[in-house]
Each structure stands twice: as C-alpha cells, then as structure tokens.
Design a protein around this motif. Structure first.
Motif, PDB file in Angstrom:
ATOM      1  N   GLY A  63     -43.301 -60.658 -11.735  1.00  0.00           N
ATOM      2  CA  GLY A  63     -44.091 -61.678 -11.048  1.00  0.00           C
ATOM      3  C   GLY A  63     -44.782 -61.115  -9.816  1.00  0.00           C
ATOM      4  O   GLY A  63     -45.962 -61.400  -9.554  1.00  0.00           O
ATOM      5  N   THR A  64     -44.061 -60.328  -9.046  1.00  0.00           N
ATOM      6  CA  THR A  64     -44.666 -59.693  -7.867  1.00  0.00           C
ATOM      7  C   THR A  64     -45.777 -58.738  -8.282  1.00  0.00           C
ATOM      8  O   THR A  64     -46.824 -58.656  -7.622  1.00  0.00           O
ATOM      9  N   LEU A  65     -45.561 -58.018  -9.387  1.00  0.00           N
ATOM     10  CA  LEU A  65     -46.580 -57.071  -9.877  1.00  0.00           C
ATOM     11  C   LEU A  65     -47.862 -57.802 -10.247  1.00  0.00           C
ATOM     12  O   LEU A  65     -48.972 -57.337  -9.927  1.00  0.00           O
ATOM     13  N   THR A  69     -51.319 -57.046  -8.363  1.00  0.00           N
ATOM     14  CA  THR A  69     -52.443 -56.505  -9.144  1.00  0.00           C
ATOM     15  C   THR A  69     -53.661 -57.412  -9.026  1.00  0.00           C
ATOM     16  O   THR A  69     -54.803 -56.948  -8.821  1.00  0.00           O
ATOM     17  N   THR A  70     -53.431 -58.712  -9.155  1.00  0.00           N
ATOM     18  CA  THR A  70     -54.555 -59.663  -9.050  1.00  0.00           C
ATOM     19  C   THR A  70     -55.205 -59.597  -7.680  1.00  0.00           C
ATOM     20  O   THR A  70     -56.435 -59.593  -7.544  1.00  0.00           O
ATOM     21  N   LEU A 293     -35.587 -50.866  -9.376  1.00  0.00           N
ATOM     22  CA  LEU A 293     -36.042 -51.158 -10.734  1.00  0.00           C
ATOM     23  C   LEU A 293     -37.557 -51.248 -10.701  1.00  0.00           C
ATOM     24  O   LEU A 293     -38.125 -51.959  -9.854  1.00  0.00           O
ATOM     25  N   LEU A 294     -38.244 -50.547 -11.635  1.00  0.00           N
ATOM     26  CA  LEU A 294     -39.696 -50.395 -11.580  1.00  0.00           C
ATOM     27  C   LEU A 294     -40.393 -51.355 -12.538  1.00  0.00           C
ATOM     28  O   LEU A 294     -39.936 -51.590 -13.667  1.00  0.00           O
ATOM     29  N   ALA A 295     -41.502 -51.920 -12.052  1.00  0.00           N
ATOM     30  CA  ALA A 295     -42.432 -52.673 -12.890  1.00  0.00           C
ATOM     31  C   ALA A 295     -43.826 -52.139 -12.556  1.00  0.00           C
ATOM     32  O   ALA A 295     -44.262 -52.233 -11.410  1.00  0.00           O
ATOM     33  N   SER A 296     -44.525 -51.551 -13.540  1.00  0.00           N
ATOM     34  CA  SER A 296     -45.796 -50.857 -13.282  1.00  0.00           C
ATOM     35  C   SER A 296     -46.912 -51.454 -14.108  1.00  0.00           C
ATOM     36  O   SER A 296     -46.701 -52.017 -15.194  1.00  0.00           O
ATOM     37  N   THR A 305     -52.210 -46.553 -10.577  1.00  0.00           N
ATOM     38  CA  THR A 305     -51.045 -47.208 -11.180  1.00  0.00           C
ATOM     39  C   THR A 305     -50.305 -47.934 -10.060  1.00  0.00           C
ATOM     40  O   THR A 305     -49.831 -47.303  -9.111  1.00  0.00           O
ATOM     41  N   LEU A 306     -50.240 -49.257 -10.181  1.00  0.00           N
ATOM     42  CA  LEU A 306     -49.555 -50.065  -9.164  1.00  0.00           C
ATOM     43  C   LEU A 306     -48.134 -50.332  -9.648  1.00  0.00           C
ATOM     44  O   LEU A 306     -47.934 -50.789 -10.782  1.00  0.00           O
ATOM     45  N   THR A 307     -47.162 -50.025  -8.797  1.00  0.00           N
ATOM     46  CA  THR A 307     -45.751 -50.136  -9.172  1.00  0.00           C
ATOM     47  C   THR A 307     -45.020 -50.981  -8.133  1.00  0.00           C
ATOM     48  O   THR A 307     -45.161 -50.761  -6.925  1.00  0.00           O
ATOM     49  N   VAL A 308     -44.250 -51.959  -8.627  1.00  0.00           N
ATOM     50  CA  VAL A 308     -43.362 -52.744  -7.775  1.00  0.00           C
ATOM     51  C   VAL A 308     -41.952 -52.190  -7.948  1.00  0.00           C
ATOM     52  O   VAL A 308     -41.445 -52.099  -9.065  1.00  0.00           O
ATOM     53  N   MET A 309     -41.345 -51.795  -6.842  1.00  0.00           N
ATOM     54  CA  MET A 309     -39.999 -51.223  -6.847  1.00  0.00           C
ATOM     55  C   MET A 309     -39.030 -52.291  -6.327  1.00  0.00           C
ATOM     56  O   MET A 309     -38.954 -52.535  -5.129  1.00  0.00           O
ATOM     57  N   GLN A 310     -38.335 -52.929  -7.232  1.00  0.00           N
ATOM     58  CA  GLN A 310     -37.389 -53.991  -6.879  1.00  0.00           C
ATOM     59  C   GLN A 310     -36.032 -53.375  -6.557  1.00  0.00           C
ATOM     60  O   GLN A 310     -35.445 -52.664  -7.381  1.00  0.00           O
TER      61      GLN A 310
END
Length: 635
Positions: A63-65, A69-70, A293-296, A305-310
């Motif tokens: 959700g944060t990603l 990104t948007t 935990l990664l979400a890319s 490449t945008l990555t959210v690191m939770q």
C-alpha cells in the motif's frame, strides 16, 4: 490429653507426608511432559504467527509502495511537458538566434528566473548546440550554470537525438540532486539548442518519513539515489560492474560523490517475501541491526526502481507476543488442571488431618485460655500503673511551671524592692510636709500632699496586686482573654527588671484588638518570660531597645517581642525551646523559661516561633486563636 493428641497427629502427618512424596514424583513426570508440549506448541505457533504478521507487513508495504509510486509519477509528469513549451517561447528563440547578443542574453536570463519562480522548478537554463550554457535562471547566483558545458549529460544528447531527454543526477555545479528534462529548440528543422529544466527531488524525500518503513529509489546499477534515510544515499545494494562504473564516469551521474556498499544480506521466505538484513552500524550516523521486508516497483520512464523497506521488527514482536500469549494460555490451562488435581489430593489429606487437629486444638485452647487470663491480668496492672504515671507527670509539669514563675519573681526581687522603696520614701516626705503645712494652717497645700500620699499608696498596692496574681497557681480552664490587659500587667511585673538594665520598651497595640482563647495568668507569664529574656539579651548592649506589638491576622492575634541584642545563632535556633537549654551563664536561670512558654502556648492551641527581628536581635512571634467576645476567663 494434649500428649495423646500430639501422638495421634504425628502418626497422621507421617502418612500424609508419604502420600505427598508419591504425588511429587508423579508431578515431576507431568511437568517434564508439559514443558515438552509447550516448547513444541510454541515453536509451531511462532512459525505460523510470523508468517501471518509478515504477510500483513507486506500488505502495508504494498500500500505504501502504491502511494509513493503514484506521488512520484505525478510529481515528474507535472514538469515533463514544460521544457517543449519553454523551447517555443520568444525570449528563448531570440537568444538561440543570436546567443552572443548581451541584450538577448539578459532578457533570456530574467525570463528564465521569473518562470522558475512561477513553476516551482529548481533551475531552468538554455544550452547551445555544443552544450554550452548561454542563459540560466540562476545567472545572478554564486553557482551559476552560465558558461558551463553539459553536453556529457544524457538529457542533452537525448533531446538532440530524439526530441526529448530526461536524466536524474547530482548536479556538478549546484551539488544538489535533481531530475532533469531536456527539449530541443528549433527554427523549422534547424536545431538551435536545448532547454533543460531541473526539479528538486529532496522535497519528495520529505514526504516519505514513516515510523516503521523506509523508501529508497535505485538506478539500474543498484545505487540508491533517493532515500528517506540520509545514511543510505549513494549506497550500492549490489556490487558495481566495470561497465556500470564506466557509465557512471561518462555521465557523471553522481559527480565526484563517493559510493559505498550497503552491508546487507538478502533472503527470500517461503511465501516469496524478499528480506534484507542490514548492518546499520556500518553506515554513517546509524547503529544496530535491521531487517526489512521489500516491496518494489519499476518506473521505466524515469529508469528507477522504487522500493519500500518495511521494518519487520514490529511484525516479529507481534508474533513473539502472540506466541507468548498462546504459550501462557496453554500453561495456564495446564496449571489449572494441576491445581485441581492437587486440591483434590490436599482435600483428602486435610480430611484425615482435621480429626487429629481437632483433638490437639481442644487441648491447646484450654492452655491458651489460661495464658490469656494471666496476660490480661498483667495488662490491667500495667494500665493502672501508666495512668498513675500520667497523673504524676501532669502534677510535676504544673509544679515546674509554678516554680519557674517563683524563680522569675526571685530574680526580680531586688529590682522590686527598689521599686517599692521609692514610693515609701516619697510617702514619708509627703507626710512630713503635710504635718508642717498643717501647723501653719495651709490647708490647700496640706490637701495636695495628702492626695499625693494616696497616689503613692495606690501605686504600691497595684505592684503588690500584680505580683500576687502572677505568683498564684493558675487554673487550666481557657476562656476569652483581653490581650491589652495582659500586656499592661506584664509591663508592671517586668518593669523593674527593664529599668534595672536600662532598657526602653515600646508597645504598639492595634486598636480594637480581638479577644484570644487563653488563660490570663498563664498569658501574663508568657509575656513576662519573653520581656525578661529580652531584657537579659540587651543588658550588655549599648542600644537597649525592646519592641512589643500586637496585631489581628485572619482568625488569630499575633504578638511579637523583638530586641536589639545579639540574636540567636543558627546552630542553636532549633534547640531554643528545649528544656534546660540556656545560652546564659551558670546561675542565671535553669533554661526552662522558653520551654514552659512553648508548652503554655501549645495548651492554648497556639504557636510560638523564633523569627528575624527588626531591631537587629532576636524576635519571638506568638500566634493565639481569636475567641468570641465574652466575659474574661477567671483563673
């Protein structure tokens, strides 16, 4: 009887102890088995809870990603269409036609500066076909782009080759990170130059702050360009190849900023989640160990490449808490079962022992009854003795107060003798004069002499009356007392002592002073004690002044006696009201005056305290409770 009961009880206790030993051995077996079950169940619960909470963390990261990104796409699209529009503006076209014309350069500079402020861009500048900057919005700043050649940047070469260019990099002049858009400036099919627009990406990072996550943007080589954690900027998430190194040097994407390896260890869970374990202590300004935990998501247009690191610490903590709760619940259930079994066993033992305890209890009750009767008799005798001691103590205290007053009268006897001798001498003189005047038939003058004789007699009578009242034993009943009368009586009693030492007494009594709850004789004793103490304090001083004031304050009357003596040293101030404590020499008192004064004021429900004096010496403040105006109490 008691002996038989004890023997029976010992037999029953031996049987119960044997049964308890058998139960304890069985309890140990069940305890070991329960611990094994708890360990295995806890491991299974922890594994399942970890999967569940990591899945929830992955959902939050996704959700944060999406939001990040948007927001980033929208921010870039807002500026992407502006360079082609700027390339068609007349000041830019005029400068492109004649780049060496100072007037056109100045007009283009001011135009770009104004447009930059309106659009909210970081910088806008125009380059000729060789990449040389001819005009820039920061032309009047120390780090101006004017004169710089940026032909090595891809946004210039792509704009020339394909009509549009973009590039993200660290500015070689401004030393600020930004995203660059380029558009060609043409006159028909003729290329005249390139307009470049730079936007600041640091404002994007400011919106990425989160309590349990970080956001990073990496280039195709794995270099972190944007990050919500400043310590990770220009860090490499994977080793840089020689080809990638050559590309970075050619485009000077990161200028001369040093790149460093981020110490991380990547792993993939059974659910497909990518985890990074990073040693934060190896990064500048950070410490500790972190697992994320990664979400890319890829951004092909920007080549990012945008990555959210939770952060997984909250998820693992939740899993651990859930596991602890589950294990605790299992342990509680096991304990409840064990408690029920143990209570049943104890109930059986208790029923067996109750019969023996009853026999023993009957024997001991008879013995305790005899002991309590003896103790009760002893307590009664002790209570009677204590009451007698209390009566004797009260009588001794009263005698001590009376003795102190008589001692004060004894100290003032010489001064009082002198005080009485003066009126007696005057009486003799006036009597002789009256006889002489009478023989001469001078009746008017004889009458005057006789009136003066009467005045002297009244004066001697007043002194005797005050001393008699002061010396008698007072009663203990309290009533409404006139403070003014008590002060006048104390002045007469202490007057000889004050005149003996040559002290000047000033009395300041507020008009309409309230009555106080006290005993008149004992209040006189308090005032006489304070005045004679003040006289002793100023006896050897050059200035011998004593001040007595009386004022109404709230529901009390406050009396203050101050002197011009040396005062009370701080080290003995706390002991000034202790019995037998005195600062006078041997033979000059027993040290009981202030102690008796303190106890008398306490009996009046009042208070006395040592306070700073306004005359340079000591000051004593007496606070007495106001009483309704009624008849004076008789003592």
């Amino acid at each position: 009887m008691a002996g038989r009961g004890d023997t029976y009880l010992f037999m029953v206790q031996g049987i119960a102890q044997a049964a308890q030993m058998r139960r304890h051995s069985g309890f140990l077996v069940w305890l070991v088995l329960g611990l094994i079950i708890l360990w295995g169940g806890g491991a299974l619960v922890h594994a399942q809870a970890t999967r569940v909470f990591l899945n929830e963390a992955a959902g939050r990261a996704e959700g944060t990603l999406q939001l990040a990104t948007t927001a980033l796409d929208g921010y870039l699209e807002r500026f992407e269409r502006l360079p082609p529009l700027l390339a068609r503006q007349q000041p830019i076209l005029d400068l492109a036609e004649a780049p060496d014309d100072p007037a056109r350069v100045d007009a283009a500079n001011r135009f770009l500066r104004d447009v930059t402020g309106v659009l909210g861009a970081s910088d806008i500048y125009f380059m000729d076909t060789t990449g040389l900057t001819r005009a820039a919005s920061n032309f009047d700043l120390p780090r101006s782009f004017v004169g710089g050649n940026f032909a090595f940047r891809p946004y210039f070469s792509d704009a020339v080759a394909s009509g549009a260019g973009s590039f993200y990099a660290l500015g070689t002049t401004s030393r600020k990170r930004g995203y660059y858009f380029g558009a060609p400036v043409r006159n028909g099919d003729t290329l005249l130059g390139v307009v470049a627009l730079k936007i600041d990406v640091e404002s994007v990072e400011a919106a990425w702050s989160g309590a349990d996550y970080h956001v990073i943007v990496t280039d195709p080589k794995g270099v972190v360009f944007l990050s919500s954690n400043p310590a990770w900027r220009f860090g490499m998430t994977r080793p840089l190849t020689s080809e990638g190194q050559d590309l970075l040097e050619t485009t000077r994407r990161y200028a001369d900023s040093p790149l460093f390896d981020i110490p991380l260890r990547a792993q993939t869970t059974a659910q497909g989640h990518v985890l990074w374990e990073i040693s934060l202590s190896a990064l500048p300004g950070a410490q500790g160990q972190g697992e994320y935990l990664l979400a890319s998501a890829a951004m092909p247009e920007a080549d990012w490449t945008l990555t959210v690191m939770q952060n997984t610490a909250p998820a693992r903590a939740q899993a651990l808490t859930f596991t602890a709760g589950a294990v605790l619940a299992l342990a509680l259930i096991g304990m409840m079962v064990a408690v029920v079994r143990q209570r049943r066993a104890r109930l059986r033992d208790l029923l067996v022992m109750q019969a023996a305890a009853k026999v023993q209890l009957e024997a001991r009750v008879a013995e305790r009854t005899r002991e309590l009767a003896d103790v009760n008799e002893a307590l009664g005798a002790e209570v009677a003795e204590r009451r007698l001691v209390e009566v004797n103590l009260r009588r001794a205290q009263d005698d001590l107060v009376q003795a102190a007053k008589l001692a004060a009268l004894g100290q003032m006897s010489a001064a009082l003798g002198h005080e009485v001798n003066q009126p007696l001498g005057a009486l003799r003189n006036y009597a002789e004069n009256a006889v002489a005047l009478l023989t001469r038939d001078r009746k008017a003058e004889t009458q005057t002499a006789l009136e003066r004789i009467l005045d002297m007699a009244d004066r001697i009578s007043a002194i005797a009356r005050r001393l008699h009242t002061f010396g008698r034993r007072p009663g203990q009943q309290l009533g409404a007392v006139d403070v003014t009368e008590a002060i006048e009586a104390a002045q007469e009693i202490a007057g000889p002592r004050l005149r003996q030492v040559g002290a000047t007494l000033s009395v300041d009594i507020a008009p309409g002073l309230s009555l106080v709850r006290a005993g008149p004789v004992r209040l006189q004793q308090v005032l006489v004690n304070l005045l004679t103490n003040a006289a002793d304090a100023v006896a050897d001083r050059a200035e011998r002044r004593i001040l007595l004031t009386a004022r109404d304050e709230a529901e009390a009357v406050v009396l203050r006696v101050e002197d011009s003596g040396t005062g009370v040293p701080p080290d003995i101030a706390l002991r000034i009201f202790d019995p037998f404590f005195s600062t006078k020499g041997v033979g000059n008192g027993l040290g009981l005056g202030l102690s008796i004064t303190y106890n008398i004021i306490k009996d009046f429900d009042g208070a006395i305290a040592l306070v700073p004096g306004t005359l340079g010496g000591a000051g004593f403040e007496v606070r007495l409770m106001s009483a309704p105006k009624q008849d004076l109490a008789a003592e």
